[in-house]
Every structure is written in structure tokens, then in C-alpha cells.
Design a protein around this motif. Structure first.
Motif, short mmCIF file in Angstrom:
data_model
loop_
_atom_site.label_atom_id
_atom_site.label_comp_id
_atom_site.label_asym_id
_atom_site.label_seq_id
_atom_site.Cartn_x
_atom_site.Cartn_y
_atom_site.Cartn_z
N GLY A 293 0.80 -1.21 0.00
CA GLY A 293 0.00 0.00 0.00
C GLY A 293 0.83 1.26 0.00
N PHE A 294 2.12 1.12 0.23
CA PHE A 294 3.03 2.27 0.23
C PHE A 294 3.88 2.26 -1.03
N VAL A 295 4.48 1.10 -1.33
CA VAL A 295 5.28 0.95 -2.54
C VAL A 295 5.03 -0.42 -3.16
N ILE A 296 5.33 -0.53 -4.45
CA ILE A 296 5.47 -1.80 -5.15
C ILE A 296 6.96 -1.96 -5.43
N GLN A 297 7.52 -3.12 -5.10
CA GLN A 297 8.97 -3.26 -5.22
C GLN A 297 9.34 -4.63 -5.78
N THR A 298 10.39 -4.64 -6.59
CA THR A 298 10.96 -5.88 -7.11
C THR A 298 12.44 -5.65 -7.39
N GLY A 299 13.12 -6.69 -7.86
CA GLY A 299 14.53 -6.55 -8.23
C GLY A 299 15.50 -7.30 -7.36
N ASP A 300 15.03 -7.97 -6.30
CA ASP A 300 15.91 -8.80 -5.46
C ASP A 300 16.04 -10.15 -6.14
N PRO A 301 17.25 -10.53 -6.57
CA PRO A 301 17.39 -11.77 -7.34
C PRO A 301 17.25 -13.04 -6.52
N GLY A 302 17.12 -12.93 -5.20
CA GLY A 302 17.03 -14.12 -4.37
C GLY A 302 18.41 -14.62 -3.99
N GLY A 303 18.45 -15.51 -3.01
CA GLY A 303 19.74 -16.00 -2.54
C GLY A 303 20.43 -14.96 -1.70
N PRO A 304 21.72 -15.13 -1.46
CA PRO A 304 22.43 -14.18 -0.59
C PRO A 304 22.61 -12.80 -1.22
N ALA A 305 22.62 -12.72 -2.54
CA ALA A 305 22.84 -11.43 -3.20
C ALA A 305 21.58 -10.58 -3.10
N GLU A 306 21.77 -9.28 -2.90
CA GLU A 306 20.65 -8.35 -2.86
C GLU A 306 20.59 -7.46 -4.09
N GLY A 307 21.42 -7.78 -5.07
CA GLY A 307 21.46 -6.99 -6.28
C GLY A 307 22.01 -7.79 -7.44
N PHE A 308 22.32 -7.08 -8.52
CA PHE A 308 22.80 -7.71 -9.74
C PHE A 308 24.28 -8.08 -9.61
#
Length: 451
Positions: A307-322
Motif C-alpha cells: 500500500g506504500f510501494v510496489i517493489q521488485t529486483g531482489d534476485p534471491g539468494g544471498p545477493a541483494e542486487g545484480f
């Protein structure tokens, strides 16, 4: 994945929970900063569609809470005191004493702010041509006129249209002189279409055909925006040397994001048209376009929808980015903020840390569907691939004076179907994101190197 921050504040007058601030971030909890009341006070004082039609497939045709002005202003000020950004880098007694004794409430309730994403993008084009802006302003004002019920709106539309037509006639020579030489022929052609379109809109108004006003009005504003982009001669500034080798979007681009909706009986899928602004956020927008070209987001789920934001982009696993395959390390980008009136963005620091407490950002969190980068709360230069779209909450994110401007890097707006963002839920799938225009503005594309 970002932590969801929840802080309950109780009024001394009415001991009831009334606010639930949540910050779009990736990484550690923000709650550890909520220890020093003097820090709270410091923060409290510091800063109180394009032409194409993209359809959403609906199964049904179905497509808050209200506050008084006084209640809203109080909520905003107290919320800002609770959760605004990161602490200032300057903790000296002199710096603290320099803070105003009372918050500037006019910053919070002044207006009316611009909330239309198309208008925000037009005003964000890096030009200095008064003549075209004098045409643009009354045309933008027609949007407000159309909020009046019935044909009564047409009288106001006609006044704005006459003003715009007069400004175009008087300023056409100055507008043409402001066109980039390589784009002059195209710009003149657009101005001719704009003149004809204004005459057509005038006839629509005289015929009292209200239903035909909005599409013609949108067409005219598209012409104005395109003329303004034809005034940009090359990229207007140099990106700092340390970021020059990164993927950069030197101009505008647009993407279509197709989302498959799993758990909403009213919506099966939707295509969101998003315009990315590389004029004001070349590193941030360039990083995103490069990831889109790698198909990084294709098949990824929506990971936050509160209700505040829509968010995506976390690839899963230990990494939090690309993870860049060429380095096997997470690719991060700097915090990138363009201040209104500046010629180039500032990097690596929030506006609060720079002491720019009342500065306005060039591309602000004003519109529903504002797109920005998530990052670690205490590390400005930690953004990588996680992105979010803001769903406006009036008591926390008032346009022109909210808790996110100057702390997170905005780099675009959803310009078509943005209202449907609120229908997305965790687990819905981003089937694809495709660049539909402006890919030639991407320089240093790493996806080509990786094949």
C-alpha cells in the motif's frame, strides 16, 4: 529484500496509533536509529501517457481515509520528525544551532504541486526557453479545468487555450531559435502541428464536445514535450569521471513492463508504460536499462506490495542486487539527485547531508507511480537492481514536501496504467520489461559485452 519498517506513534492528546511509516530500502533495519530524541528534533526541523494506448485485461469492469488540513499537516510534520532519511554528516553544535527554531510549515502545505507524471517530465527537460514554457503552462492548466463537472469546464479550457495560442504566436520565433540545429526541421514541423491542433481544439470547445477535449489536449502536450526535447543539443553536462564507464542513459527512454497478476480476481495482466529520465539521473536510469536489456527482471515476482510501494529486483539468494558476470561482484550505483536549478546531479549524499534542507528535486516523488531505486538505509551508494514505485500516502508523502525527496534516486514515472499499480500483490510476476524507445541513448551498455 527490503525491511518493512513500522513505527507506532501515539498522540499525547489522543493516545491512539495513527501513523505507520514504511521506508523502501534494501538491507538492515532502520529502527536502530530511533534512539536519540535530539536526532528526531533535528530531522523534524530539517525538512518538514504517451500517445499509445496500452490496455489492461480486466475480468470485471470494477476498477481512505480523509484528513482535515490541520490533521494532515500535523501528521506530515510529526512523520517527518520520526523517519526522515539518514542522519546528517555534520553533527557539530554550530550546525545544530543553525537549524530553524520552528519547522517551515509552508513547505509542507504550499501548492498546488505538479502531480501529473507527463507534466513533471516535460518540466524536467533541461532547457531554458521561456517562450515554450509560456505555451506549455496554460496547456497544462487545462488538466485542472477538466476536473470541473460538465460543459462548464469548457469555458476555462477556452481561456487557457487562447492564452497558449497567443503565447505561441508571439513567441514562435524565439521557440524556433531555441531548437538544436540538428533537430530544427523536426521541431518546426511539430510547432506547425501544434498550431493546427490548437485550432482543432478551439473548434471542439466551440462545438461543446467535452468528451473530445481530453484526447486532443493530450496530443497537444505531446507536441510541446517533443518540441522541448528538440531544444536539447547533446547531453547537457559531464558525468563525474568515476562513473563515466558505467551504463549511462544520456536522454530519455521508455519501457513497457508486462505484469501477470495471480491473485486479483479483477485483473489478469497489465502493461505499464514507464518513461525513464536520463537527463536528470543518467547513472540510475542507465543501470536500469542495461538490466532490462539483460532480461534481469523477466520472470521476477513482485516482492513487496504494502500500500506504500510496489517493489521488485531482489534476485534471491544471498545477493541483494545484480551480480556482474564480468566481475562476479554486485554492481552498485551511487545515490544520484538532481536539485532544481542545478546543472548536474549531486552524487553520494542525501540533500539533508549536504545541508540543502529546502531544496526541491528536479524529478520529485510527486506522482503516483514515481519510480526510484531502493538501497541500504545507511549506505547511500548501495543501490543495484531493486526498484520501487511509490503509491502515494498523503500523510507521509505529500507532493513537494515528502520524506523521500532528496534521499532516494528517482529516475522515471509510470505514464500509462499507473492506477493499476495499487492492484498488484506480492507474488505477481513481471513477465517482461522491454525498451520501446530511446535505447540509442544508452552508452557503455554492459549487456553487449556479456552477450
Amino acid at each position: 529484500m527490503a525491511d518493512v519498517i513500522s513505527c507506532n506513534c501515539y498522540s499525547s492528546l489522543a493516545a491512539s496509533k495513527w501513523i505507520n511509516p514504511r521506508i523502501p530500502t534494501k538491507g538492515s533495519s532502520f529502527l536502530g536509529t530511533l534512539k536519540s530524541s535530539s536526532w528526531w528534533n533535528r530531522q523534524f526541523l530539517s525538512k518538514c501517457r504517451s500517445q499509445r494506448h496500452v490496455q489492461c485485461q480486466l475480468q470485471n469492469g470494477q476498477k481512505g481515509r480523509s484528513f482535515s488540513l490541520k490533521e494532515s499537516a500535523l501528521s506530515i510534520v510529526l512523520a517527518a520528525g520520526l523517519i526522515t532519511g539518514m542522519p546528517s554528516l555534520d553533527w557539530s553544535p554550530n550546525a545544530y544551532a543553525a537549524s530553524p527554531a520552528l519547522p517551515d510549515l509552508s513547505v509542507l502545505i504550499s501548492g498546488p504541486p505538479i502531480k501529473d507524471p507527463g507534466a513533471l517530465l516535460r518540466y524536467a527537460v533541461p532547457i531554458n526557453n521561456k517562450a515554450i514554457r509560456e505555451v506549455q503552462k496554460p496547456l497544462e492548466d487545462i488538466s485542472e479545468s477538466l476536473k470541473i463537472a460538465g460543459v462548464k469546464a469548457l469555458d476555462s479550457v477556452e481561456r487557457n487555450l487562447r492564452q497558449a495560442s497567443r503565447s505561441l504566436k508571439q513567441g514562435k520565433t524565439l521557440i524556433i531559435s531555441g531548437l538544436a540545429e540538428a533537430k530544427k526541421d523536426h521541431g518546426v514541423e511539430l510547432l506547425d502541428k501544434l498550431e493546427v491542433g490548437m485550432e482543432e481544439l478551439q473548434q471542439i470547445v466551440e462545438d461543446r464536445n467535452r468528451d473530445a477535449v481530453a484526447p486532443k489536449h493530450k496530443e497537444l502536450l505531446q507536441y510541446v514535450g517533443d518540441v522541448e526535447e528538440d531544444m536539447v543539443d547533446g547531453f547537457p553536462y559531464e558525468v563525474p569521471e568515476e562513473y563515466q564507464s558505467m551504463p549511462l542513459l544520456k536522454g530519455r527512454a521508455a519501457v513497457d513492463m508486462k505484469v501477470k497478476v495471480k491473485h486479483n480476481p479483477n485483473l489478469e495482466e497489465c502493461v505499464f508504460h514507464i518513461v525513464l529520465d536520463g537527463y536528470n539521473a543518467p547513472v540510475t536510469a542507465g543501470n536500469f536499462v542495461d538490466l532490462v536489456q539483460r532480461h534481469f527482471y523477466d520472470g521476477m515476482e513482485i516482492q513487496r506490495a504494502d500500500g506504500f510501494v510496489i517493489q521488485t529486483g531482489d534476485p534471491g539468494g544471498p545477493a541483494e542486487g545484480f551480480i556482474d558476470p564480468s566481475t562476479e561482484k554486485t554492481r552498485t550505483i551511487p545515490l544520484e539527485i538532481m536539485v532544481d536549478g542545478d546543472k548536474a546531479p549531486v552524487y553520494g549524499a542525501t540533500l539533508e547531508e549536504l545541508g540543502l534542507y529546502k531544496a526541491q528535486t528536479k524529478i520529485p516523488f510527486n506522482a503516483f507511480g514515481t519510480m526510484a531505486m531502493a538501497r541500504d538505509e545507511f549506505e547511500n551508494n548501495s543501490a543495484s537492481s531493486q526498484v520501487f514505485w511509490l503509491l502515494k500516502e498523503s500523510e507521509l508523502t505529500p507532493s513537494n514536501a515528502n520524506i523521500l525527496d532528496g534521499r532516494y534516486a528517482v529516475f522515471g514515472y509510470v505514464t500509462e496504467n499507473e492506477d493499476f499499480l495499487a492492484d498488484l500483490k506480492v507474488g505477481d510476476v513481471v513477465e517482461s520489461i522491454q525498451v520501446v524507445s530511446g535505447l540509442d541513448n544508452l552508452v557503455n551498455p554492459s549487456y553487449k559485452i556479456a552477450g
